[in-house]
Design an enzyme around this catalytic site. Sequence first.
Site, PDB file in Angstrom:
ATOM      1  N   GLU A  71       0.847  -1.139  -0.033  1.00  0.00           N
ATOM      2  CA  GLU A  71      -0.066   0.054   0.045  1.00  0.00           C
ATOM      3  C   GLU A  71       1.170   1.297   0.047  1.00  0.00           C
ATOM      4  O   GLU A  71       1.660   1.473   0.769  1.00  0.00           O
ATOM      5  CB  GLU A  71      -0.711   0.065   1.345  1.00  0.00           C
ATOM      6  CG  GLU A  71      -1.879   1.183   1.454  1.00  0.00           C
ATOM      7  CD  GLU A  71      -2.670   0.823   2.758  1.00  0.00           C
ATOM      8  OE1 GLU A  71      -3.118  -0.352   3.021  1.00  0.00           O
ATOM      9  OE2 GLU A  71      -2.916   1.806   3.230  1.00  0.00           O
TER      10      GLU A  71
ATOM     11  N   ASP B  44      -4.708  10.235   9.777  1.00  0.00           N
ATOM     12  CA  ASP B  44      -3.374   9.861  10.325  1.00  0.00           C
ATOM     13  C   ASP B  44      -3.003  10.466  11.610  1.00  0.00           C
ATOM     14  O   ASP B  44      -2.974  11.463  11.909  1.00  0.00           O
ATOM     15  CB  ASP B  44      -2.426   9.938   9.176  1.00  0.00           C
ATOM     16  CG  ASP B  44      -2.489   9.079   8.020  1.00  0.00           C
ATOM     17  OD1 ASP B  44      -2.439   7.842   8.129  1.00  0.00           O
ATOM     18  OD2 ASP B  44      -2.875   9.704   6.809  1.00  0.00           O
TER      19      ASP B  44
END
Lengths: 393, 268
Positions: free
Chosen positions: B52, B63
């Site tokens: 990924e 995040d």
Amino acid sequence: MTRFGRYGGIYVPETLMVPIEELTEAFEYFRANPLFQKELNELLSTYAGRPTPITFVPTFSDKVQAKVYLKREDLLHTGAHKLNNSLGQALLAKRMGKRRLIAETGAGQHGVATATAAARLGMECVVYMGTTDMKRQAHNVVRMRLLGAEVRPVSAGSRTLKDAINEALRDWVSNLASTHYCLGSALGPHPYPTMVREFQRVIGDEAKIQFREMTGRLPDTVVACVGGGSNAIGIFTAFLNDSVKLIGVEAGGRGTGRGEHAARFMFDSDPLNHIGVLHGTETFLLQDEDGNILPTYSVSAGLDYPAVGPEHAFLFETKRASYSSISDDLAISAFKMLTQTEGIMPALESSHAIAYVIREMKGSNEFILINCSGRGDKDLSIVEDWMKGHGEL
Amino acid sequence: MTVINNRGVSAIESAFERGKILIPYLVAGFPDEKSSLECMKAAFNAGADMLEIGVPFSDPIADGAVIQHAQDRALRNGMTLRKTLRLAADLAADQKKTVSKPLILMCYYNPILHFGIERFVDSALESGVDGVIVPDLVPDEAELLIESARKKNFATVFLAAPNSSEKRLRLISKSSSGFIYALGLEGVTGERDKMSDKLSTFVENIRSIDKSENKKAHRVGIGFGVSKPEHFKMLSAIADGVIVGSAVVRRAESSPQAVREFIEELRR
């Protein structure tokens, strides 16, 4: 309806979808609930100081050769319109069983308002604020802390409002059960733009009645500054179906180059290049060729944000409202002029709206209603520095 | 057409045929462009089954600190969506010398929207990218992406959260291709000491809803929070694949060798 035309929507991590559904349901339920409305209205009148008056400003009017009235949100408790929304959302959060409020803040006014609502309603409060803004709005940091809120510095990215919202969203997604995110502007994912408008529309609803009582008519033009756009949508909403011109004023900062301003509607290429998704909503924003969000600049922390509320994008596209921008220098001159002519010291945010009237409406002889969205006490050190820099002090 | 047929969704599905798979996440351009490519090669050499690739974005709201830092640094290094696609093409070319494992991008929505959705799908496939995960795009808003992707057999991997309702899990199941990404926690990316003990029930729930929605069941990958070999072991017993992000990114900052060693350690 999650959108205003093509603008708005819900662009969030999956984990926020169920909380957003719950918030939407709670908001729809309580906005039509007489007991909730009664409790909120009581707080607004006996605690926050509503209705705020409209003030005719005669000397200022003479100078600009127009008939200028100010909606005095600067007189609201805590010094800006933000408390209307914070009280509404805090009350809603409490009904939803949340005990913790989080908020982002730029100029500190929304942080102070949310900390105030939390203190009054006995809730915990955490406010995220960019370190650049903490420095330039230091007094509001002290106020929030005195009110019992925890102010968490954000030193990522441009260290301003945008980054504070990023951090608040991260907090929310990590603390869903206990926490309501009290977003302060008419932006973010649905239902925030609608919810914030509904809690702020009291400004225009009151002003329309007051203006009629004072003058026997409606204003020709309503002017408000636009960061995310909550004070502007708050005063515009009551006039949307009247033949009243609506003008939003963005931060022109110190130039037209990248990173020098926060004027989302100031562009000369294809509008499609200026539409994007930030903080949950599709709207006009400042971005580079690769779709990264550009840094912004304004002397006024409350307008220093790269995206505009989606309903403003819709009003812009449909031409129901028009948008212009004002530089730092003109905003500060307007701040001084209103202070000297009328003894009213506006926030630097609101000074952008006042400066627009000075620059664009001089000699128009129109009836003009300006939303004086906040008071300028928080900006004294910025204005002092500016005056020193220009040999005026 | 043959090229397209064995790429995209098909490539991802065949990777899952290999058994319980390991999917490391690395940020393009972190710690710099060249090293990030080396780290990706090292990850594959060490036994990663799929990769990924994170496209850096100015406002990565999903995040935590480690990946925020990596994305910020990558942006400063001039990494963009366009350059990430070029990097992926280099990696894919290198891979073809051995065995071709799938690549998926993790990219926030605005860079894709600005690039143009159809153009993105085409360019990604041309660069050897088989699918995309968009952390701030729910299927409710993804009609255009899903439509463009379906036409080209490009995978759209949607995320399922522990708090997603049954109605939402149905939508996620209907809209996903390649696999379904189960979130290991409610929160942002980042290593945690402990993983929730409710994850097994969560994945079972996804599987049973998915079975009633689709003739052919989706594979389920799980990620967010994974920090050590015990987690990998525990989660690969529950799901078909495990995504490891921050723990790999942290090692990428020191060297491709550190990435390689960590992945070997997870695999052991």
